[in-house]
Design a protein around this motif. Sequence first.
Motif, PDB file in Angstrom:
ATOM      1  N   ASP A 167    -119.111   5.430  13.439  1.00  0.00           N
ATOM      2  CA  ASP A 167    -118.441   6.206  14.490  1.00  0.00           C
ATOM      3  C   ASP A 167    -117.505   7.163  13.769  1.00  0.00           C
ATOM      4  OD1 ASP A 167    -117.029   7.252  16.577  1.00  0.00           O
ATOM      5  OD2 ASP A 167    -116.609   5.343  17.563  1.00  0.00           O
ATOM      6  N   LEU A 188    -124.548   3.322  16.391  1.00  0.00           N
ATOM      7  CA  LEU A 188    -124.130   4.711  16.158  1.00  0.00           C
ATOM      8  C   LEU A 188    -123.401   5.204  17.392  1.00  0.00           C
ATOM      9  CD1 LEU A 188    -127.492   6.104  14.682  1.00  0.00           C
ATOM     10  CD2 LEU A 188    -125.592   5.067  13.432  1.00  0.00           C
ATOM     11  N   ARG A 189    -122.208   5.750  17.199  1.00  0.00           N
ATOM     12  CA  ARG A 189    -121.440   6.289  18.326  1.00  0.00           C
ATOM     13  C   ARG A 189    -120.816   7.622  17.924  1.00  0.00           C
ATOM     14  NH1 ARG A 189    -118.667   1.023  18.671  1.00  0.00           N
ATOM     15  NH2 ARG A 189    -119.809  -0.340  20.113  1.00  0.00           N
ATOM     16  N   HIS A 190    -120.871   8.592  18.818  1.00  0.00           N
ATOM     17  CA  HIS A 190    -120.109   9.842  18.688  1.00  0.00           C
ATOM     18  C   HIS A 190    -120.237  10.447  17.295  1.00  0.00           C
ATOM     19  CE1 HIS A 190    -117.769   7.038  21.423  1.00  0.00           C
ATOM     20  NE2 HIS A 190    -118.269   7.931  22.256  1.00  0.00           N
ATOM     21  N   THR A 191    -121.427  10.519  16.772  1.00  0.00           N
ATOM     22  CA  THR A 191    -121.573  10.989  15.406  1.00  0.00           C
ATOM     23  C   THR A 191    -122.881  11.740  15.240  1.00  0.00           C
ATOM     24  OG1 THR A 191    -121.376  10.265  13.098  1.00  0.00           O
ATOM     25  CG2 THR A 191    -122.798   8.957  14.519  1.00  0.00           C
ATOM     26  N   THR A 192    -122.928  12.531  14.178  1.00  0.00           N
ATOM     27  CA  THR A 192    -124.160  13.215  13.782  1.00  0.00           C
ATOM     28  C   THR A 192    -124.513  12.769  12.374  1.00  0.00           C
ATOM     29  OG1 THR A 192    -123.709  15.160  15.153  1.00  0.00           O
ATOM     30  CG2 THR A 192    -125.253  15.439  13.345  1.00  0.00           C
ATOM     31  N   ALA A 209    -128.057   3.367  19.475  1.00  0.00           N
ATOM     32  CA  ALA A 209    -127.484   4.712  19.404  1.00  0.00           C
ATOM     33  C   ALA A 209    -126.847   4.989  20.754  1.00  0.00           C
ATOM     34  CB  ALA A 209    -128.558   5.732  19.070  1.00  0.00           C
ATOM     35  N   GLY A 211    -124.769   7.380  22.510  1.00  0.00           N
ATOM     36  CA  GLY A 211    -124.128   8.658  22.760  1.00  0.00           C
ATOM     37  C   GLY A 211    -123.727   8.791  24.216  1.00  0.00           C
ATOM     38  N   VAL A 217    -125.313  11.293  20.229  1.00  0.00           N
ATOM     39  CA  VAL A 217    -125.636  10.976  18.842  1.00  0.00           C
ATOM     40  C   VAL A 217    -126.750  11.930  18.420  1.00  0.00           C
ATOM     41  CG1 VAL A 217    -126.673   9.255  17.307  1.00  0.00           C
ATOM     42  CG2 VAL A 217    -124.951   8.557  18.989  1.00  0.00           C
ATOM     43  N   THR A 257    -129.288  10.557  22.842  1.00  0.00           N
ATOM     44  CA  THR A 257    -129.532  10.738  21.414  1.00  0.00           C
ATOM     45  C   THR A 257    -130.518  11.880  21.214  1.00  0.00           C
ATOM     46  OG1 THR A 257    -129.133   8.391  20.975  1.00  0.00           O
ATOM     47  CG2 THR A 257    -130.377   9.617  19.315  1.00  0.00           C
TER      48      THR A 257
END
Length: 477
Positions: A167, A188-192, A209, A211, A217, A257
């Motif tokens: 994150d 996976l959170r709030h990320t690229t 994932a 998002g 995401v 995502t």
Amino acid sequence: MHRYLLLSLLSLLLLSACNKDEQYSLSKSDRLTFSLDTVRLDTVFAGMGSSTKTFWVYNRGDRGLRLSSVRLVHGSSSGFRVNVDGSYLDNAHGSLVRDLELRHGDSLRVFVEVTPDVSGQIEPQALADQLVFTLESGTTQQVQLEAWGWDAVVMRDVTVGRDSVIDSPRPVVIYGGLRVDSGATLTLRHTTLYFHDRAGIDVYGRLLAEGSADAPVVLRGDRLDRMFDYLPYNNVSGQWRGVHFFGPSTGNVMRHTQIVSACDAVVVDSAAVDSLMPRLTMQHCVVHNARGAGVQAQNANISLAYCQLTNTLGHCLAVMGGRADVEHCTLAQFYPFAAERGAALYIANTYDRELPPDSLHPTATTVSVTSPLTYFFFRESILTGYADDVLMGQAAEDTSVVFSYMFYHSLLRTPRVETADSVAYVDVMWEAPGDSIQGKKHFRLIDEDNLVYDFHLDSLSTAHGLGCYVDTLAAGQ
């Protein structure tokens, strides 16, 4: 005698021309001409080198010009590196090169790269410098250098052996690959995640994932620059490997995502089918611009809702055995890089499987495997593309192998079914090549020249209420 005089005159003319070439101007009115007045290098991750940009310096005057110096104003502190016609502007020597000559009508080439330093900031930071050309006459001219530097978290050959969360407000760059071991869950959170060439995610455990509509995401390649001025690398397929769910993996969920510009974007391997627990659930996801498959599932249980699967060299969605529930999805096959593209949807109860070498077979062998398609339900969705028929299927030679499917209240670009199989098509809109609104005309933007796509429905589309963007359409977005 006449021949001698003629040769003498020609020699004098040539000598005069050579002497003229060797005359260098001290006039302030004689100046250089540049092919660019600003060199822009896009966004580059901190500590990583950019691609190389070039520009030309011309002497379009009648006399030669001497350059007393070419100087990078801030030296290496700005992160820029410059080579002028083969001479590197070394910071140890003042980041300049001296005493260059440019005869009239001649040119020289300049190469520019940048490696940003870590800034400690979350947002990209502007970088700028000036390349100053000083002529023997005292005239100075400059070319502006611009780029953006972005601090990133770099991960190399990562194995996730226990429950973990990524994150990060900063971009995460993956080299080598990311493996999720059996028994482990990666969230996976709030990320690229930016994947380097041939990197991807191999999931033996579980991937979540998570998002949101405002902060999806994003899984994509790590090239932030452009192949051409109009074409960012992120619009070019095959930039990274994709996400692969192996046999032991189950209970995977991807919400909001985006998986873009991969090779095979999402692959779900064969495993025992649990009719109650999908191995992969995708909701409000975008899979776009893959050089191979979009979503490919073999003997698996998958569920897709409000998803966009578009523009793949292989099939946008391939379901080979198992179970699949597809609700309010847009499958549109407008892959731009090859005429021999796959279908928007492919369903089958058989597939080819590659067996590894063994003592009896020293090389890998391919065998045909039957896999019952026990349930395939496609409802309130859109299936379209360039071809006249974007729905393909293959049934096993053994007619006892289950091949069960249903299409309900959907738009299908395929010839109308009028055989006994028509009972599997209920309240279907059959799209034909002769329809006034068909194919790409359903969508807001299909720009094949610049490879820009918007798969929200156009106001003239006959498919309102169908596909993945009905919620945003109702909200007027």
